[in-house]
Design a protein around this motif. Structure first.
Motif, PDB file in Angstrom:
ATOM      1  N   HIS A  67       0.821  -1.446  -0.096  1.00  0.00           N
ATOM      2  CA  HIS A  67      -0.039  -0.020  -0.066  1.00  0.00           C
ATOM      3  C   HIS A  67       0.881   1.264  -0.027  1.00  0.00           C
ATOM      4  CE1 HIS A  67      -3.132   2.804   0.799  1.00  0.00           C
ATOM      5  NE2 HIS A  67      -4.168   1.917   1.149  1.00  0.00           N
ATOM      6  N   ALA A  68       0.646   2.098  -0.934  1.00  0.00           N
ATOM      7  CA  ALA A  68       1.440   3.292  -0.879  1.00  0.00           C
ATOM      8  C   ALA A  68       1.059   4.320   0.280  1.00  0.00           C
ATOM      9  CB  ALA A  68       0.951   4.293  -2.316  1.00  0.00           C
ATOM     10  N   PRO A  69       2.055   5.281   0.454  1.00  0.00           N
ATOM     11  CA  PRO A  69       1.814   6.093   1.797  1.00  0.00           C
ATOM     12  C   PRO A  69       0.167   6.835   1.573  1.00  0.00           C
ATOM     13  CG  PRO A  69       3.810   6.310   0.930  1.00  0.00           C
ATOM     14  CD  PRO A  69       3.190   5.456  -0.148  1.00  0.00           C
ATOM     15  N   TYR A  70      -0.314   7.205   2.359  1.00  0.00           N
ATOM     16  CA  TYR A  70      -1.604   8.026   2.304  1.00  0.00           C
ATOM     17  C   TYR A  70      -1.186   9.379   1.878  1.00  0.00           C
ATOM     18  CZ  TYR A  70      -3.893   4.490   5.272  1.00  0.00           C
ATOM     19  OH  TYR A  70      -4.461   3.223   5.797  1.00  0.00           O
ATOM     20  N   THR A  71      -0.316  10.093   2.306  1.00  0.00           N
ATOM     21  CA  THR A  71       0.202  11.281   1.813  1.00  0.00           C
ATOM     22  C   THR A  71       0.285  11.689   0.278  1.00  0.00           C
ATOM     23  OG1 THR A  71       2.302  10.774   2.295  1.00  0.00           O
ATOM     24  CG2 THR A  71       1.419  12.002   4.014  1.00  0.00           C
ATOM     25  N   LEU A  72       0.590  10.908  -0.447  1.00  0.00           N
ATOM     26  CA  LEU A  72       0.827  10.958  -1.893  1.00  0.00           C
ATOM     27  C   LEU A  72      -0.631  11.457  -2.581  1.00  0.00           C
ATOM     28  CD1 LEU A  72       3.105   7.860  -2.836  1.00  0.00           C
ATOM     29  CD2 LEU A  72       3.513  10.216  -2.069  1.00  0.00           C
ATOM     30  N   ASN A  73      -0.413  12.306  -3.409  1.00  0.00           N
ATOM     31  CA  ASN A  73      -1.628  12.687  -4.265  1.00  0.00           C
ATOM     32  C   ASN A  73      -1.235  13.076  -5.646  1.00  0.00           C
ATOM     33  OD1 ASN A  73      -3.927  13.858  -5.098  1.00  0.00           O
ATOM     34  ND2 ASN A  73      -3.665  15.753  -3.779  1.00  0.00           N
ATOM     35  N   ALA A  74      -1.456  12.015  -6.074  1.00  0.00           N
ATOM     36  CA  ALA A  74      -1.000  12.107  -7.803  1.00  0.00           C
ATOM     37  C   ALA A  74      -1.813  13.190  -8.510  1.00  0.00           C
ATOM     38  CB  ALA A  74      -1.217  10.719  -8.410  1.00  0.00           C
ATOM     39  N   CYS A  75      -2.797  13.730  -8.220  1.00  0.00           N
ATOM     40  CA  CYS A  75      -3.712  14.848  -8.844  1.00  0.00           C
ATOM     41  C   CYS A  75      -3.758  15.862  -8.248  1.00  0.00           C
ATOM     42  CB  CYS A  75      -4.908  14.130  -9.257  1.00  0.00           C
ATOM     43  SG  CYS A  75      -6.028  13.660  -7.831  1.00  0.00           S
ATOM     44  N   ARG A  82       2.763  16.347  -7.153  1.00  0.00           N
ATOM     45  CA  ARG A  82       2.555  15.366  -8.222  1.00  0.00           C
ATOM     46  C   ARG A  82       4.079  14.838  -8.418  1.00  0.00           C
ATOM     47  NH1 ARG A  82      -0.296  19.572 -10.921  1.00  0.00           N
ATOM     48  NH2 ARG A  82       1.121  19.507 -12.578  1.00  0.00           N
ATOM     49  N   GLU A  83       4.864  15.584  -8.530  1.00  0.00           N
ATOM     50  CA  GLU A  83       6.292  14.921  -8.643  1.00  0.00           C
ATOM     51  C   GLU A  83       6.594  13.945  -7.523  1.00  0.00           C
ATOM     52  OE1 GLU A  83       8.842  18.365  -9.369  1.00  0.00           O
ATOM     53  OE2 GLU A  83       8.002  18.632 -11.357  1.00  0.00           O
ATOM     54  N   LEU A  84       6.514  14.414  -6.233  1.00  0.00           N
ATOM     55  CA  LEU A  84       6.638  13.615  -5.128  1.00  0.00           C
ATOM     56  C   LEU A  84       5.978  12.223  -5.194  1.00  0.00           C
ATOM     57  CD1 LEU A  84       7.955  13.222  -2.489  1.00  0.00           C
ATOM     58  CD2 LEU A  84       5.754  14.415  -1.264  1.00  0.00           C
ATOM     59  N   ALA A  85       4.542  12.315  -5.575  1.00  0.00           N
ATOM     60  CA  ALA A  85       3.896  11.119  -5.579  1.00  0.00           C
ATOM     61  C   ALA A  85       4.403  10.163  -6.867  1.00  0.00           C
ATOM     62  CB  ALA A  85       2.386  11.416  -6.196  1.00  0.00           C
ATOM     63  N   ARG A  86       4.868  10.733  -7.884  1.00  0.00           N
ATOM     64  CA  ARG A  86       5.486  10.013  -9.034  1.00  0.00           C
ATOM     65  C   ARG A  86       6.566   9.394  -8.730  1.00  0.00           C
ATOM     66  NH1 ARG A  86       7.753  13.764 -13.072  1.00  0.00           N
ATOM     67  NH2 ARG A  86       9.336  13.774 -11.559  1.00  0.00           N
ATOM     68  N   ASP A  87       7.854  10.248  -8.016  1.00  0.00           N
ATOM     69  CA  ASP A  87       8.871   9.346  -7.691  1.00  0.00           C
ATOM     70  C   ASP A  87       8.925   8.577  -6.684  1.00  0.00           C
ATOM     71  OD1 ASP A  87       9.942  11.376  -9.743  1.00  0.00           O
ATOM     72  OD2 ASP A  87      10.686  12.849  -8.308  1.00  0.00           O
ATOM     73  N   THR A  88       8.048   8.750  -5.718  1.00  0.00           N
ATOM     74  CA  THR A  88       7.941   7.832  -4.586  1.00  0.00           C
ATOM     75  C   THR A  88       7.378   6.416  -5.216  1.00  0.00           C
ATOM     76  OG1 THR A  88       7.571   9.565  -2.897  1.00  0.00           O
ATOM     77  CG2 THR A  88       6.876   7.407  -2.501  1.00  0.00           C
ATOM     78  N   ILE A 120      -8.217  13.121 -12.959  1.00  0.00           N
ATOM     79  CA  ILE A 120      -8.212  11.868 -13.722  1.00  0.00           C
ATOM     80  C   ILE A 120      -7.009  11.917 -14.916  1.00  0.00           C
ATOM     81  CG2 ILE A 120      -9.110  10.573 -15.634  1.00  0.00           C
ATOM     82  CD1 ILE A 120     -11.936  11.018 -13.824  1.00  0.00           C
ATOM     83  N   ALA A 121      -6.842  13.098 -15.172  1.00  0.00           N
ATOM     84  CA  ALA A 121      -5.674  13.167 -16.270  1.00  0.00           C
ATOM     85  C   ALA A 121      -4.292  13.342 -15.692  1.00  0.00           C
ATOM     86  CB  ALA A 121      -5.923  14.602 -17.147  1.00  0.00           C
ATOM     87  N   PHE A 122      -4.368  14.057 -14.539  1.00  0.00           N
ATOM     88  CA  PHE A 122      -3.037  13.853 -13.818  1.00  0.00           C
ATOM     89  C   PHE A 122      -2.715  12.466 -13.316  1.00  0.00           C
ATOM     90  CE2 PHE A 122      -3.415  18.624 -12.680  1.00  0.00           C
ATOM     91  CZ  PHE A 122      -2.530  18.954 -13.495  1.00  0.00           C
ATOM     92  N   ILE A 123      -3.478  11.855 -12.715  1.00  0.00           N
ATOM     93  CA  ILE A 123      -3.430  10.500 -12.452  1.00  0.00           C
ATOM     94  C   ILE A 123      -2.841   9.347 -13.640  1.00  0.00           C
ATOM     95  CG2 ILE A 123      -4.620   8.374 -11.279  1.00  0.00           C
ATOM     96  CD1 ILE A 123      -6.330  10.423  -9.947  1.00  0.00           C
ATOM     97  N   ALA A 124      -3.461   9.639 -14.735  1.00  0.00           N
ATOM     98  CA  ALA A 124      -3.078   8.709 -15.991  1.00  0.00           C
ATOM     99  C   ALA A 124      -1.707   9.147 -16.478  1.00  0.00           C
ATOM    100  CB  ALA A 124      -4.107   8.899 -16.849  1.00  0.00           C
ATOM    101  N   ASP A 125      -1.395  10.576 -16.428  1.00  0.00           N
ATOM    102  CA  ASP A 125      -0.265  10.990 -16.821  1.00  0.00           C
ATOM    103  C   ASP A 125       1.043  10.378 -15.999  1.00  0.00           C
ATOM    104  OD1 ASP A 125       1.526  12.812 -18.520  1.00  0.00           O
ATOM    105  OD2 ASP A 125       1.793  13.691 -16.507  1.00  0.00           O
ATOM    106  N   MET A 126       0.826  10.310 -14.608  1.00  0.00           N
ATOM    107  CA  MET A 126       1.698   9.839 -13.881  1.00  0.00           C
ATOM    108  C   MET A 126       1.936   8.298 -13.898  1.00  0.00           C
ATOM    109  SD  MET A 126       1.739   9.041  -9.600  1.00  0.00           S
ATOM    110  CE  MET A 126       0.684   7.773 -10.062  1.00  0.00           C
ATOM    111  N   LEU A 127       0.797   7.602 -14.155  1.00  0.00           N
ATOM    112  CA  LEU A 127       0.740   6.274 -14.459  1.00  0.00           C
ATOM    113  C   LEU A 127       1.686   5.817 -15.734  1.00  0.00           C
ATOM    114  CD1 LEU A 127      -2.547   5.140 -13.084  1.00  0.00           C
ATOM    115  CD2 LEU A 127      -0.425   4.358 -11.980  1.00  0.00           C
TER     116      LEU A 127
END
Length: 276
Positions: A67-75, A82-88, A120-127
Motif C-alpha cells: 500500500h502506498a503512503p496516504y500522503t501521496l496525491n497524484a492529482c 505530483r512529482e513527489l507522488a510520481r517519484d515515490t 483523472i488526467a494527472f493520475i493517468a499521466d503519472m501512471l
C-alpha cells in the motif's frame, strides 16, 4: 481455500510479517511500503526477502499487497506534490520487484478544486510515466468513499483512468467495502447489482483485491471510518456474502479493521468458517 489476511507492520521486515500472518491463520497480508504519513523508506534487506520468499512458499502465503503512503496525491494542483507522488511510486515499484508477481495499491488522490476531469488526467499521466511493460507488479486503483474532492468514488472515474493508461496489462482495481458503501453502492441489499455495475463499467477481470472492512457510517455518507466486522453499518452477514460470492470468492481479501492481531485472528476465523 479463502485467501485472507490483514494489514501488518512492515517495520520488522518481510519475514516477520510472514510469521505474524501464519500465527493468525492468514495466508496473505497487506503492508505499507514506507511511512504511511510520509515518504521515508527503509533499505531493502535482500537476505530478509529471500528468507521470506522461502517461508511464504512453505506456508502457502501468496498475493501480498503493498500500500502506498496516504500522503501521496497524484492529482494535486501543486506540481511539486505530483512529482513527489510520481517519484515515490516509481521507487516503490522498483522495490516491489524483489517480491515479484504481487500488487501495489494506491488512493487515486484528491483534485482539490480543479475538477475530477483534471484529476483523472494527472493520475493517468503519472501512471504512464512510471509503468513499465517488464515490471512484474500490478498497480491497483482503490475505490474511494468520496470525501472532499477524492477521485475514485464512482466506478466511472476509475474506468476513465484505466482507459487513459497505456500499460493496461499492469493495472487493476482494489475494491474497499467500507469505501464503496460510504460512496453510495449498497453492498448490503444489492450486492449482485453492485457487482454487475462494476463488471459493466470496469470489468471483473480488473478486480484484483478486496479490502474487507465494516463502516461506522450509513450508506452514502461519503466519509471513511472503518469498523470491526459486525460492528458497523454493513454488518457481518453482508460481508460474509462478499467473501462467498461466486464472482469474488477467489480474490484475496485484506482486513483493514481497527484491530490488533487477536482481533484480526477472530475475523479471519469467522470469514474462513463462512467460506467452507
Amino acid at each position: 481455500m479463502l485467501t485472507i489476511g490483514c494489514h501488518l507492520s512492515s517495520s520488522k521486515g518481510y519475514l516477520a510479517m510472514g510469521k505474524e500472518a501464519v500465527k493468525i491463520d492468514a495466508n496473505t497480508f497487506q503492508f505499507f511500503t514506507r511511512n504511511p504519513r510520509g515518504t521515508k523508506a527503509k533499505a531493502i534487506d535482500e537476505n530478509d526477502v529471500e528468507r521470506f520468499l522461502a517461508f511464504a512458499k512453505e506456508n502457502g502465503i501468496e498475493r501480498i499487497l503493498a500500500h502506498a503512503p496516504y500522503t501521496l496525491n497524484a492529482c494535486s494542483a501543486d506540481e511539486h506534490l505530483r512529482e513527489l507522488a510520481r517519484d515515490t511510486m516509481a521507487d516503490d515499484l522498483r522495490r516491489m520487484e524483489y517480491t515479484p508477481g504481487n500488487c501495489y495499491n494506491f488512493h487515486p488522490g484528491s483534485h482539490v478544486g480543479q475538477g475530477a476531469e483534471a484529476g483523472i488526467a494527472f493520475i493517468a499521466d503519472m501512471l504512464n510515466q512510471i509503468l513499465k511493460p517488464e515490471q512484474r507488479t500490478t498497480v491497483l486503483l482503490e475505490t474511494m468513499s468520496g470525501k472532499g474532492s477524492e477521485v475514485g468514488r464512482e466506478f466511472e472515474e476509475l474506468r476513465e483512468i484505466l482507459d487513459r493508461v497505456e500499460c493496461k496489462e499492469r493495472m487493476g482495481v482494489c475494491l474497499d467495502t467500507c469505501h464503496v458503501w460510504d460512496g453510495g453502492y449498497d453492498i448490503v441489499n444489492d450486492l449482485e447489482g453492485v457487482i454487475g455495475k462494476f463488471d459493466r463499467i470496469i470489468g471483473l477481470e480488473k478486480l484484483k483485491a478486496i479490502h474487507l472492512n465494516d463502516s461506522l457510517n450509513p450508506l452514502g455518507a461519503h466519509k471513511d471510518r472503518h469498523a470491526k466486522i459486525g460492528e458497523g453499518c454493513i454488518g457481518e452477514e453482508a460481508l460474509k456474502r462478499v467473501v462467498t460470492h461466486p464472482a469474488l470468492k477467489d480474490l484475496p481479501f485484506y482486513l483493514e479493521t481497527p484491530n490488533e492481531l487477536p482481533g484480526y485472528a477472530r475475523e479471519i476465523a469467522v470469514m474462513r468458517e463462512a467460506s467452507r
